[in-house]
Write a protein that holds these residues in place. Structure first.
Motif, PDB file in Angstrom:
ATOM      1  N   TYR A  25       0.802  -1.229   0.000  1.00  0.00           N
ATOM      2  CA  TYR A  25       0.000   0.000   0.000  1.00  0.00           C
ATOM      3  C   TYR A  25       0.836   1.281   0.000  1.00  0.00           C
ATOM      4  O   TYR A  25       0.293   2.381   0.123  1.00  0.00           O
ATOM      5  N   GLY A  26       2.135   1.170  -0.159  1.00  0.00           N
ATOM      6  CA  GLY A  26       2.985   2.358  -0.236  1.00  0.00           C
ATOM      7  C   GLY A  26       3.144   3.011   1.134  1.00  0.00           C
ATOM      8  O   GLY A  26       3.118   2.348   2.180  1.00  0.00           O
ATOM      9  N   LYS A  27       3.262   4.346   1.135  1.00  0.00           N
ATOM     10  CA  LYS A  27       3.423   5.079   2.395  1.00  0.00           C
ATOM     11  C   LYS A  27       2.044   5.242   3.077  1.00  0.00           C
ATOM     12  O   LYS A  27       1.075   5.677   2.438  1.00  0.00           O
ATOM     13  N   ILE A  28       2.041   4.917   4.372  1.00  0.00           N
ATOM     14  CA  ILE A  28       0.781   4.929   5.130  1.00  0.00           C
ATOM     15  C   ILE A  28       0.934   5.841   6.343  1.00  0.00           C
ATOM     16  O   ILE A  28       1.921   5.734   7.084  1.00  0.00           O
ATOM     17  N   VAL A  29      -0.068   6.729   6.544  1.00  0.00           N
ATOM     18  CA  VAL A  29      -0.143   7.535   7.768  1.00  0.00           C
ATOM     19  C   VAL A  29      -1.271   6.951   8.617  1.00  0.00           C
ATOM     20  O   VAL A  29      -2.418   6.810   8.157  1.00  0.00           O
ATOM     21  N   VAL A  30      -0.943   6.600   9.884  1.00  0.00           N
ATOM     22  CA  VAL A  30      -1.929   6.007  10.803  1.00  0.00           C
ATOM     23  C   VAL A  30      -2.257   7.044  11.872  1.00  0.00           C
ATOM     24  O   VAL A  30      -1.363   7.539  12.566  1.00  0.00           O
ATOM     25  N   ILE A  31      -3.571   7.373  12.018  1.00  0.00           N
ATOM     26  CA  ILE A  31      -4.001   8.396  12.979  1.00  0.00           C
ATOM     27  C   ILE A  31      -5.057   7.810  13.916  1.00  0.00           C
ATOM     28  O   ILE A  31      -6.038   7.208  13.459  1.00  0.00           O
ATOM     29  N   ASP A  32      -4.826   7.994  15.219  1.00  0.00           N
ATOM     30  CA  ASP A  32      -5.852   7.655  16.219  1.00  0.00           C
ATOM     31  C   ASP A  32      -6.795   8.854  16.344  1.00  0.00           C
ATOM     32  O   ASP A  32      -6.386   9.920  16.833  1.00  0.00           O
ATOM     33  N   HIS A  33      -8.030   8.679  15.932  1.00  0.00           N
ATOM     34  CA  HIS A  33      -8.990   9.789  15.988  1.00  0.00           C
ATOM     35  C   HIS A  33      -9.802   9.786  17.283  1.00  0.00           C
ATOM     36  O   HIS A  33     -10.277  10.838  17.718  1.00  0.00           O
ATOM     37  N   THR A  34      -9.980   8.629  17.880  1.00  0.00           N
ATOM     38  CA  THR A  34     -10.579   8.512  19.219  1.00  0.00           C
ATOM     39  C   THR A  34      -9.871   7.358  19.910  1.00  0.00           C
ATOM     40  O   THR A  34      -8.977   6.722  19.331  1.00  0.00           O
ATOM     41  N   ALA A  35     -10.280   7.082  21.134  1.00  0.00           N
ATOM     42  CA  ALA A  35      -9.675   5.960  21.857  1.00  0.00           C
ATOM     43  C   ALA A  35     -10.006   4.629  21.184  1.00  0.00           C
ATOM     44  O   ALA A  35      -9.306   3.635  21.401  1.00  0.00           O
ATOM     45  N   GLU A  36     -11.062   4.621  20.352  1.00  0.00           N
ATOM     46  CA  GLU A  36     -11.485   3.373  19.709  1.00  0.00           C
ATOM     47  C   GLU A  36     -11.242   3.360  18.204  1.00  0.00           C
ATOM     48  O   GLU A  36     -11.109   2.289  17.607  1.00  0.00           O
ATOM     49  N   LEU A  37     -11.217   4.534  17.567  1.00  0.00           N
ATOM     50  CA  LEU A  37     -11.148   4.606  16.106  1.00  0.00           C
ATOM     51  C   LEU A  37      -9.750   4.979  15.624  1.00  0.00           C
ATOM     52  O   LEU A  37      -9.187   5.996  16.024  1.00  0.00           O
ATOM     53  N   THR A  38      -9.229   4.142  14.714  1.00  0.00           N
ATOM     54  CA  THR A  38      -7.951   4.397  14.059  1.00  0.00           C
ATOM     55  C   THR A  38      -8.159   4.301  12.558  1.00  0.00           C
ATOM     56  O   THR A  38      -8.828   3.386  12.073  1.00  0.00           O
ATOM     57  N   VAL A  39      -7.588   5.255  11.813  1.00  0.00           N
ATOM     58  CA  VAL A  39      -7.726   5.281  10.352  1.00  0.00           C
ATOM     59  C   VAL A  39      -6.333   5.221   9.718  1.00  0.00           C
ATOM     60  O   VAL A  39      -5.398   5.914  10.134  1.00  0.00           O
ATOM     61  N   LYS A  40      -6.240   4.382   8.658  1.00  0.00           N
ATOM     62  CA  LYS A  40      -5.020   4.282   7.868  1.00  0.00           C
ATOM     63  C   LYS A  40      -5.230   4.976   6.528  1.00  0.00           C
ATOM     64  O   LYS A  40      -6.186   4.670   5.815  1.00  0.00           O
ATOM     65  N   TYR A  41      -4.339   5.895   6.178  1.00  0.00           N
ATOM     66  CA  TYR A  41      -4.372   6.617   4.904  1.00  0.00           C
ATOM     67  C   TYR A  41      -3.253   6.026   4.045  1.00  0.00           C
ATOM     68  O   TYR A  41      -2.056   6.265   4.303  1.00  0.00           O
ATOM     69  N   CYS A  42      -3.634   5.258   3.017  1.00  0.00           N
ATOM     70  CA  CYS A  42      -2.653   4.467   2.264  1.00  0.00           C
ATOM     71  C   CYS A  42      -2.344   5.094   0.894  1.00  0.00           C
ATOM     72  O   CYS A  42      -3.229   5.666   0.252  1.00  0.00           O
ATOM     73  N   GLY A  43      -1.081   4.926   0.443  1.00  0.00           N
ATOM     74  CA  GLY A  43      -0.648   5.389  -0.876  1.00  0.00           C
ATOM     75  C   GLY A  43      -0.373   6.873  -0.916  1.00  0.00           C
ATOM     76  O   GLY A  43      -0.767   7.548  -1.886  1.00  0.00           O
ATOM     77  N   LEU A  44       0.292   7.412   0.109  1.00  0.00           N
ATOM     78  CA  LEU A  44       0.565   8.849   0.169  1.00  0.00           C
ATOM     79  C   LEU A  44       1.994   9.173  -0.266  1.00  0.00           C
ATOM     80  O   LEU A  44       2.883   8.328  -0.298  1.00  0.00           O
ATOM     81  N   LYS A  45       2.183  10.449  -0.566  1.00  0.00           N
ATOM     82  CA  LYS A  45       3.506  11.032  -0.791  1.00  0.00           C
ATOM     83  C   LYS A  45       3.471  12.464  -0.260  1.00  0.00           C
ATOM     84  O   LYS A  45       2.406  12.982   0.084  1.00  0.00           O
ATOM     85  N   ASP A  46       4.621  13.066  -0.173  1.00  0.00           N
ATOM     86  CA  ASP A  46       4.717  14.434   0.347  1.00  0.00           C
ATOM     87  C   ASP A  46       3.987  14.565   1.690  1.00  0.00           C
ATOM     88  O   ASP A  46       3.132  15.445   1.897  1.00  0.00           O
ATOM     89  N   ILE A  47       4.300  13.675   2.592  1.00  0.00           N
ATOM     90  CA  ILE A  47       3.616  13.626   3.894  1.00  0.00           C
ATOM     91  C   ILE A  47       3.972  14.875   4.713  1.00  0.00           C
ATOM     92  O   ILE A  47       5.156  15.258   4.827  1.00  0.00           O
TER      93      ILE A  47
END
Length: 236
Positions: free
Chosen positions: A164-186
């Motif tokens: 999936y290339g470069k991935i940014v993982v962000i915890d948005h709440t104590a329960e919810l985590t989102v992965k943003y896949c295929g990024l550049k220029d982070i």
């Protein structure tokens, strides 16, 4: 002469008899009329009584039996000019339950969802030419499009992945985590706090989906369980 006196006497008796008979007849007629009138009045009064309209109703109680009215006020009256703070508050105050603020999320970019989430039904992969699960969603956008954080949160990690290339993982709440896949220029680094709408990078290559139209691939977990991103964000 004697015959003449007898004849006169008979005429007198006859006149008296006629008067007497006439008087008796008049008296009889009067009596009958009085009887008929009295009977008619009696029938009328009886009819009114039967129809529920008695000519007289006996009062149930007299004026003297009515208890006296107490004119004294039962409650303390309040002067309209009296300050509100001085008026005693009798009603019991209830503590209102605090209303929890509902967290609102957004999509990382506007576009068509060209492939949806599936954890049971297989979907065709143009890159591999087979059927497989798709545990995220793909939103169509041109290469280099700016990607936004879907909500407030903290950057958990930045990963370089072969599929999936470069991935940014962000915890948005104590329960919810989102992965943003295929990024550049982070634009963020691990530990950064972000707000909804902040630019975290732009779209690049996704090796495992390179045969599909250019897009951003995002995945979501709730309590460490993979789930539909749209459902997790309340956007389904």
């Amino acid at each position: 002469m004697k015959y003449y006196k007898q004849n006169k006497f008979l005429k007198a008796i006859s006149s008296t008899g006629i008067i007497t008979v006439t008087a008796c007849v008049l008296i009889a007629i009067g009596a009958i009329a009085w009887y008929a009138l009295s009977r008619n009045n009696s029938v009328v009064e009886k009819s009114k009584t039967e129809e529920g309209q008695p000519s007289y109703v006996e009062p149930e109680e007299s004026y003297n039996d009515i208890p006296p009215v107490n004119d004294a006020p039962t409650e303390t009256t309040t002067d309209v000019n009296e300050p509100v703070d001085d008026v005693p508050y009798r009603q019991e105050e209830k503590n209102a339950d605090p209303i929890e603020e509902q967290i609102k999320f957004i999509l990382p970019i506007k576009g068509n969802v060209i492939k949806g989430y599936s954890d049971t039904a297989l979907q065709y992969s143009a890159t591999y030419g087979d059927m497989r699960l798709h545990t995220g969603i793909d939103i169509e956008c041109a290469i280099g499009s700016e990607i936004k954080a879907v909500g407030d949160g903290t950057v958990k990690s930045i990963i370089e992945d072969a599929n999936y290339g470069k991935i940014v993982v962000i915890d948005h709440t104590a329960e919810l985590t989102v992965k943003y896949c295929g990024l550049k220029d982070i634009k963020v680094k691990e530990g950064d706090n972000v707000n909804a709408g902040d630019i975290i990078g732009s779209t690049g290559d996704i090796p495992c989906e390179c045969a599909d139209k250019p897009h951003i691939h995002i995945e979501a977990t709730m309590q460490n369980q993979i789930t539909s991103p749209l459902a997790a964000l309340g956007l389904e």
